[in-house]
Design a protein around this motif. Structure first.
Motif, PDB file in Angstrom:
ATOM      1  N   VAL A  38     -18.350 -13.796  58.280  1.00 28.99           N
ATOM      2  CA  VAL A  38     -19.408 -13.991  57.289  1.00 28.99           C
ATOM      3  C   VAL A  38     -20.304 -12.761  57.209  1.00 28.99           C
ATOM      4  CG1 VAL A  38     -21.315 -15.473  56.550  1.00 28.99           C
ATOM      5  CG2 VAL A  38     -19.375 -16.463  57.790  1.00 28.99           C
ATOM      6  N   SER A  39     -20.645 -12.379  55.983  1.00 30.66           N
ATOM      7  CA  SER A  39     -21.567 -11.274  55.750  1.00 30.66           C
ATOM      8  C   SER A  39     -22.635 -11.729  54.769  1.00 30.66           C
ATOM      9  CB  SER A  39     -20.838 -10.058  55.166  1.00 30.66           C
ATOM     10  OG  SER A  39     -19.809  -9.612  56.034  1.00 30.66           O
ATOM     11  N   VAL A  40     -23.885 -11.341  55.036  1.00 31.22           N
ATOM     12  CA  VAL A  40     -24.976 -11.620  54.098  1.00 31.22           C
ATOM     13  C   VAL A  40     -25.081 -10.444  53.139  1.00 31.22           C
ATOM     14  CG1 VAL A  40     -27.442 -12.050  53.840  1.00 31.22           C
ATOM     15  CG2 VAL A  40     -26.195 -13.042  55.776  1.00 31.22           C
ATOM     16  N   ILE A  41     -24.919 -10.719  51.846  1.00 31.86           N
ATOM     17  CA  ILE A  41     -24.901  -9.679  50.821  1.00 31.86           C
ATOM     18  C   ILE A  41     -26.243  -9.682  50.091  1.00 31.86           C
ATOM     19  CG2 ILE A  41     -23.689  -8.780  48.807  1.00 31.86           C
ATOM     20  CD1 ILE A  41     -21.947  -8.949  51.310  1.00 31.86           C
ATOM     21  N   ASP A  42     -26.920  -8.538  50.109  1.00 29.03           N
ATOM     22  CA  ASP A  42     -28.215  -8.466  49.422  1.00 29.03           C
ATOM     23  C   ASP A  42     -28.246  -7.393  48.344  1.00 29.03           C
ATOM     24  OD1 ASP A  42     -28.200  -6.224  50.990  1.00 29.03           O
ATOM     25  OD2 ASP A  42     -29.847  -6.856  52.307  1.00 29.03           O
ATOM     26  N   ASN A  43     -27.091  -6.731  48.088  1.00 27.94           N
ATOM     27  CA  ASN A  43     -27.055  -5.660  47.084  1.00 27.94           C
ATOM     28  C   ASN A  43     -26.138  -5.989  45.910  1.00 27.94           C
ATOM     29  OD1 ASN A  43     -24.591  -5.486  48.319  1.00 27.94           O
ATOM     30  ND2 ASN A  43     -24.836  -3.369  49.042  1.00 27.94           N
ATOM     31  N   GLY A  44     -25.594  -7.204  45.869  1.00 24.59           N
ATOM     32  CA  GLY A  44     -24.738  -7.600  44.753  1.00 24.59           C
ATOM     33  C   GLY A  44     -23.328  -7.067  44.816  1.00 24.59           C
ATOM     34  N   ASP A  45     -22.966  -6.378  45.895  1.00 24.37           N
ATOM     35  CA  ASP A  45     -21.615  -5.811  46.032  1.00 24.37           C
ATOM     36  C   ASP A  45     -20.739  -6.793  46.818  1.00 24.37           C
ATOM     37  OD1 ASP A  45     -19.345  -4.315  46.265  1.00 24.37           O
ATOM     38  OD2 ASP A  45     -20.221  -2.800  47.612  1.00 24.37           O
ATOM     39  N   PHE A  46     -19.850  -7.496  46.113  1.00 27.18           N
ATOM     40  CA  PHE A  46     -18.989  -8.489  46.753  1.00 27.18           C
ATOM     41  C   PHE A  46     -17.564  -7.985  46.979  1.00 27.18           C
ATOM     42  CE2 PHE A  46     -22.097 -11.048  44.230  1.00 27.18           C
ATOM     43  CZ  PHE A  46     -22.815 -11.514  45.313  1.00 27.18           C
ATOM     44  N   SER A  47     -17.357  -6.690  46.863  1.00 22.85           N
ATOM     45  CA  SER A  47     -16.021  -6.139  47.109  1.00 22.85           C
ATOM     46  C   SER A  47     -15.635  -6.374  48.569  1.00 22.85           C
ATOM     47  CB  SER A  47     -16.000  -4.635  46.795  1.00 22.85           C
ATOM     48  OG  SER A  47     -16.952  -3.946  47.580  1.00 22.85           O
ATOM     49  N   GLY A  48     -14.395  -6.771  48.776  1.00 18.59           N
ATOM     50  CA  GLY A  48     -13.914  -7.048  50.124  1.00 18.59           C
ATOM     51  C   GLY A  48     -14.158  -8.470  50.577  1.00 18.59           C
ATOM     52  N   GLN A  49     -14.856  -9.250  49.751  1.00 20.08           N
ATOM     53  CA  GLN A  49     -15.122 -10.648  50.104  1.00 20.08           C
ATOM     54  C   GLN A  49     -14.078 -11.558  49.452  1.00 20.08           C
ATOM     55  OE1 GLN A  49     -17.557 -11.222  52.334  1.00 20.08           O
ATOM     56  NE2 GLN A  49     -17.898  -9.008  52.268  1.00 20.08           N
ATOM     57  N   ASP A  50     -13.572 -12.495  50.208  1.00 21.79           N
ATOM     58  CA  ASP A  50     -12.599 -13.451  49.669  1.00 21.79           C
ATOM     59  C   ASP A  50     -13.291 -14.642  49.014  1.00 21.79           C
ATOM     60  OD1 ASP A  50     -10.146 -12.143  50.731  1.00 21.79           O
ATOM     61  OD2 ASP A  50     -11.115 -12.567  52.650  1.00 21.79           O
ATOM     62  N   VAL A  51     -14.404 -15.053  49.596  1.00 21.94           N
ATOM     63  CA  VAL A  51     -15.174 -16.180  49.069  1.00 21.94           C
ATOM     64  C   VAL A  51     -16.635 -15.758  48.994  1.00 21.94           C
ATOM     65  CG1 VAL A  51     -15.890 -18.574  49.430  1.00 21.94           C
ATOM     66  CG2 VAL A  51     -13.593 -17.866  50.071  1.00 21.94           C
ATOM     67  N   VAL A  52     -17.303 -16.157  47.912  1.00 26.93           N
ATOM     68  CA  VAL A  52     -18.725 -15.845  47.741  1.00 26.93           C
ATOM     69  C   VAL A  52     -19.513 -17.150  47.656  1.00 26.93           C
ATOM     70  CG1 VAL A  52     -20.472 -14.825  46.235  1.00 26.93           C
ATOM     71  CG2 VAL A  52     -18.286 -13.658  46.583  1.00 26.93           C
ATOM     72  N   VAL A  53     -20.578 -17.228  48.466  1.00 23.30           N
ATOM     73  CA  VAL A  53     -21.511 -18.356  48.416  1.00 23.30           C
ATOM     74  C   VAL A  53     -22.803 -17.840  47.808  1.00 23.30           C
ATOM     75  CG1 VAL A  53     -22.753 -20.094  49.733  1.00 23.30           C
ATOM     76  CG2 VAL A  53     -20.465 -19.393  50.468  1.00 23.30           C
ATOM     77  N   ASP A  54     -23.096 -18.272  46.588  1.00 21.48           N
ATOM     78  CA  ASP A  54     -24.263 -17.791  45.844  1.00 21.48           C
ATOM     79  C   ASP A  54     -25.297 -18.914  45.779  1.00 21.48           C
ATOM     80  OD1 ASP A  54     -26.061 -16.573  44.221  1.00 21.48           O
ATOM     81  OD2 ASP A  54     -24.699 -16.256  42.532  1.00 21.48           O
ATOM     82  N   ALA A  55     -26.433 -18.735  46.445  1.00 19.98           N
ATOM     83  CA  ALA A  55     -27.461 -19.775  46.504  1.00 19.98           C
ATOM     84  C   ALA A  55     -28.751 -19.297  45.851  1.00 19.98           C
ATOM     85  CB  ALA A  55     -27.721 -20.176  47.942  1.00 19.98           C
ATOM     86  N   LYS A  56     -29.379 -20.181  45.105  1.00 18.02           N
ATOM     87  CA  LYS A  56     -30.674 -19.894  44.483  1.00 18.02           C
ATOM     88  C   LYS A  56     -31.634 -21.023  44.826  1.00 18.02           C
ATOM     89  CE  LYS A  56     -28.872 -17.259  40.552  1.00 18.02           C
ATOM     90  NZ  LYS A  56     -27.473 -17.235  41.028  1.00 18.02           N
ATOM     91  N   ILE A  57     -32.849 -20.673  45.236  1.00 19.44           N
ATOM     92  CA  ILE A  57     -33.860 -21.664  45.639  1.00 19.44           C
ATOM     93  C   ILE A  57     -35.087 -21.504  44.762  1.00 19.44           C
ATOM     94  CG2 ILE A  57     -35.249 -22.553  47.541  1.00 19.44           C
ATOM     95  CD1 ILE A  57     -33.268 -21.054  49.410  1.00 19.44           C
ATOM     96  N   LYS A  58     -35.545 -22.628  44.219  1.00 21.64           N
ATOM     97  CA  LYS A  58     -36.755 -22.638  43.408  1.00 21.64           C
ATOM     98  C   LYS A  58     -37.641 -23.801  43.845  1.00 21.64           C
ATOM     99  CE  LYS A  58     -34.545 -20.668  39.285  1.00 21.64           C
ATOM    100  NZ  LYS A  58     -34.241 -20.885  37.842  1.00 21.64           N
TER     101      LYS A  58
END
Length: 388
Positions: free
Chosen positions: A291-311
């Motif tokens: 698992v990697s935490v992505i904070d720059n929007g670069d998802f290259s090399g990732q097989d699965v992306v978990v995109d969460a938004k909190i309001k």
């Protein structure tokens, strides 16, 4: 427990039709439907042996001509020569009615399988975990064991009933034909071995997602084989199973390696994003993923992306009566296959929490969101990667 309140609640539920007393007499076949389904076509009715009735002196369950019994059957107190232990696995039940006796006889055999198969399952899980792999889904493993056990117990038949008129006790005898059950188990074991071999072959020279899915199939087949082998040892009079061509520890280790090779990227936007992402990273890592935490929007090399938004909405509302700030948050989580863009799971939930400060209330909402839904996301990734 407030008994008066409980009685009121039960009375109200009864009046509304929410529940009813279980008063309908149920046939033995209904009660043990999942353990002893009747064969097709249905077998002839069981013989009834008593002090003044007839019993067949020869083959068990045979014919309509029943010989006169001399006293109670031998199986009531021990082994009966008509049902030798090397040919039959039998259980005896007793009770005030025939229904009690039948139920007890089937349950006696069921307990033998449940205890022994559970023991072998624990041994298997211990060997699996010794590889350092993450825990298997317990429910999945138990389901494989239950399905296999039901197949074996579908061959159990009620063979005899004896009524002791002096004590008013009825005895029942249920038996499983060892040879017939063993033949069925051996066939199922061969099928499981074939599935394992096919899945292992298909896992070679493919992309890592396909490899993971195929190794998951191989591990499922090996797990099922372990349960079947445990039952075969019970069914066979000599207690010997069939050695497997594949080591479950080796398959589990290969599966774990394939799982670790899958990369999961987690990105979170909103208040307390770092705490949310840290919990997801910990929980998904525990399931065996990289698992990697992505904070720059670069998802290259990732097989699965978990995109969460909190309001947050209506946040920081102070309840003057108790001095508590309440925060209501909304979490929107999307899980997708990075290569195909396919959505694997979508979560959109609200939660409200209260604390002494506005910040603590919001933080609590975020933390509880993360802890609650991290496992849901993990299961969604598991199922998608395994091709379920």
């Amino acid at each position: 427990l407030d008994v008066a309140k409980m009685n009121d609640a039960l009375a109200a539920a009864s009046e509304s039709g929410a529940f009813r007393s279980y008063v309908t007499k149920v046939d033995t076949r209904d009660i043990f439907a999942q353990h002893a389904k009747p064969a097709e076509p249905e077998p002839a009715p069981p013989k009834v042996a008593s002090d003044d009735s007839d019993r067949a002196p020869d083959a068990p369950g045979g014919g309509d001509d029943v010989a006169q019994a001399q006293g109670k059957p031998a199986w009531v107190d021990g082994e009966d020569s008509r049902f030798p232990r090397d040919a039959y696995l039998c259980g005896v039940g007793l009770g005030p009615t025939r229904s009690h006796a039948e139920n007890g006889a089937f349950a006696a055999i069921s307990r033998i399988f449940v205890a022994d198969v559970s023991s072998v399952s624990k041994d298997f899980m211990g060997a699996y975990q010794s590889t350092g792999a993450p825990d298997l889904e317990v429910q999945w493993t138990e389901q494989q064991t239950r399905i296999a056990t039901e197949k074996v117990l579908s061959g159990v038949e009620l063979r005899e009933i004896w009524e002791d008129k002096d004590s008013g006790t009825t005895y029942g005898l249920a038996c499983l034909d060892r040879a017939r059950a063993a033949a069925g188990l051996e066939e199922q074991i061969q099928l499981a071995d074939g599935e394992t071999e096919s899945a292992l072959t298909a896992s070679r020279g493919v992309d890592k997602q396909t490899r993971f899915a195929k190794l998951a199939q191989a591990l499922a087949a090996v797990t099922r084989r372990q349960a079947l082998t445990a039952e075969l040892r019970i069914v066979r009079a000599n207690g010997v199973g069939i050695p497997g061509p594949y080591s479950h520890a080796d398959v589990a280790s290969a599966f774990s390696d394939a799982q670790s090779a899958l990369n999961v990227g987690v990105t979170v936007a909103g208040p307390f994003a770092d705490e949310f992402a840290a919990i997801f990273e910990e929980r998904l890592t525990d399931r065996g993923y990289q698992v990697s935490v992505i904070d720059n929007g670069d998802f290259s090399g990732q097989d699965v992306v978990v995109d969460a938004k909190i309001k947050f909405r209506n946040t920081g509302v102070l309840n003057k009566r108790d001095g508590i700030y309440y925060a209501e948050g909304v979490a929107m989580i999307e899980v997708r296959n990075n290569a195909t863009g396919k959505k694997l799971k979508t979560i959109n939930k609200r939660r409200k929490e209260g604390r002494r400060t506005k910040e603590d209330a919001e933080r609590l909402v975020v933390i509880k969101f993360a802890k609650k839904h991290a496992n849901d996301v993990g299961k969604a990734i598991d199922n998608a990667m395994k091709g379920r």
